[in-house]
Design a protein around this motif. Sequence first.
Motif, short mmCIF file in Angstrom:
data_model
loop_
_atom_site.label_atom_id
_atom_site.label_comp_id
_atom_site.label_asym_id
_atom_site.label_seq_id
_atom_site.Cartn_x
_atom_site.Cartn_y
_atom_site.Cartn_z
N ASP A 95 0.83 -1.21 0.00
CA ASP A 95 0.00 0.00 0.00
C ASP A 95 0.86 1.26 0.00
O ASP A 95 0.55 2.24 -0.70
CB ASP A 95 -0.92 0.00 1.22
N SER A 96 1.94 1.25 0.78
CA SER A 96 2.82 2.43 0.87
C SER A 96 3.49 2.72 -0.47
O SER A 96 3.58 3.89 -0.88
CB SER A 96 3.88 2.21 1.95
N LEU A 97 3.95 1.67 -1.15
CA LEU A 97 4.57 1.88 -2.45
C LEU A 97 3.56 2.41 -3.46
O LEU A 97 3.85 3.36 -4.20
CB LEU A 97 5.18 0.57 -2.96
N ALA A 98 2.37 1.82 -3.48
CA ALA A 98 1.35 2.28 -4.43
C ALA A 98 0.98 3.74 -4.17
O ALA A 98 0.81 4.53 -5.11
CB ALA A 98 0.10 1.39 -4.32
N THR A 99 0.87 4.12 -2.89
CA THR A 99 0.56 5.50 -2.54
C THR A 99 1.67 6.45 -2.98
O THR A 99 1.40 7.54 -3.52
CB THR A 99 0.34 5.62 -1.02
N GLU A 100 2.92 6.05 -2.77
CA GLU A 100 4.05 6.89 -3.16
C GLU A 100 4.10 7.08 -4.67
O GLU A 100 4.39 8.18 -5.16
CB GLU A 100 5.36 6.27 -2.65
N VAL A 101 3.81 6.01 -5.41
CA VAL A 101 3.82 6.11 -6.87
C VAL A 101 2.68 7.00 -7.36
O VAL A 101 2.87 7.84 -8.26
CB VAL A 101 3.73 4.70 -7.51
#
Length: 373
Positions: A120-126
Amino acid sequence: MRRSRTDRSCHPLPGAGPGGRVHGRSCGAAATVTEVITGPRILLHIGPPKSGTTSFQKWCNRNRDGLRDQGVLYPLSLGRVNHTRMMVYASDLMKDDPYFARNGVATEDDHRAFRRQLADSLATEVRAGNPDTLLISNEHLYSRVRAESTVQRAKDMLRRVSDDITVVVHVRPQIDMLVSNASQTARLGEVVDSAWFTRKAVGPGNWLYNMSATVAVWERVFGADRVQVVPFRRSPDMSAHIIDTLNLSQDGLGEPLRVNEALGWRAIATSNALVEHKVDKALGADQFKTLLAALPTSERLQVGLDIAKTVQDRFSAENAELIDRRPELESTDMDPDWDKYDATPNVHRLDEAKTLSAEIAAAVEFVRVQQGK
């Protein structure tokens, strides 16, 4: 982000053809759009260890803003410098492993929760950064993510962001990797002597050194056309390779870093003495590494031509197989620069130094105890 697959065509990535555009800059004649992709292209650099990964990752971290200005995201969610959380995500649970402990993962439930949060954190950052390219780098993906099921897990995580993924592997001759790995082995509290270089474990059955077998796992999961093999002999600087691959401007980006972590033979001999008498355990891992770093620079470890050829010959068949199936490799890419080894060997000095190991260890232990009083 929506873009055509031909947007990546002017980059030397697998399957690329002529034409396309990059960051708004024309790269040739207009190309026919054949497929629309949602999400950035992903470059997943997996090492291996001892191929300049530390220098490259420090360069990426130092140039995070400059890369972002050119549409490249080096994500913080996976790790500030080295994206070790990607390895923790993909791996099966490793109890008592420092990388798992650092991320609070001790049980299967911990691991599942960690994976959900990281994805979730990676998707949000992207989504927030909206980059053209997502650049990820971790050498432990090569050395510790070994089973196809774990490689598949890494792929599945990234496909939440984009299905346009290229795995980048930086291959180099095995004897070069082995000599480079001697310093790291010493820092980890293991004895490195002349026998260490020619032990039976250094052979095609060793996951770290059998690059053909390791690359094949990633080929099977991602597809051979989604794996890019970069020869260290011709392209030793991964940052320069990425700049060229993505057609980036050097403006706003610092020069490639050179991190020389090699210990000289005297430092390794001193490490051996301390390890044999368990002084490294008394000091603790961090203090032991600090001690080795504080030692004076000594002449480079030289194994000599005989050992170098003995080791490299063990991988002849596997290297030939890798070169045969990888179109980007040339016949000499897995051959060492033999001139580097054509010097008087000093590796035997590691064995000779054992005669003073008790005295060296006793002296260090004496100082440690006195300082603790």
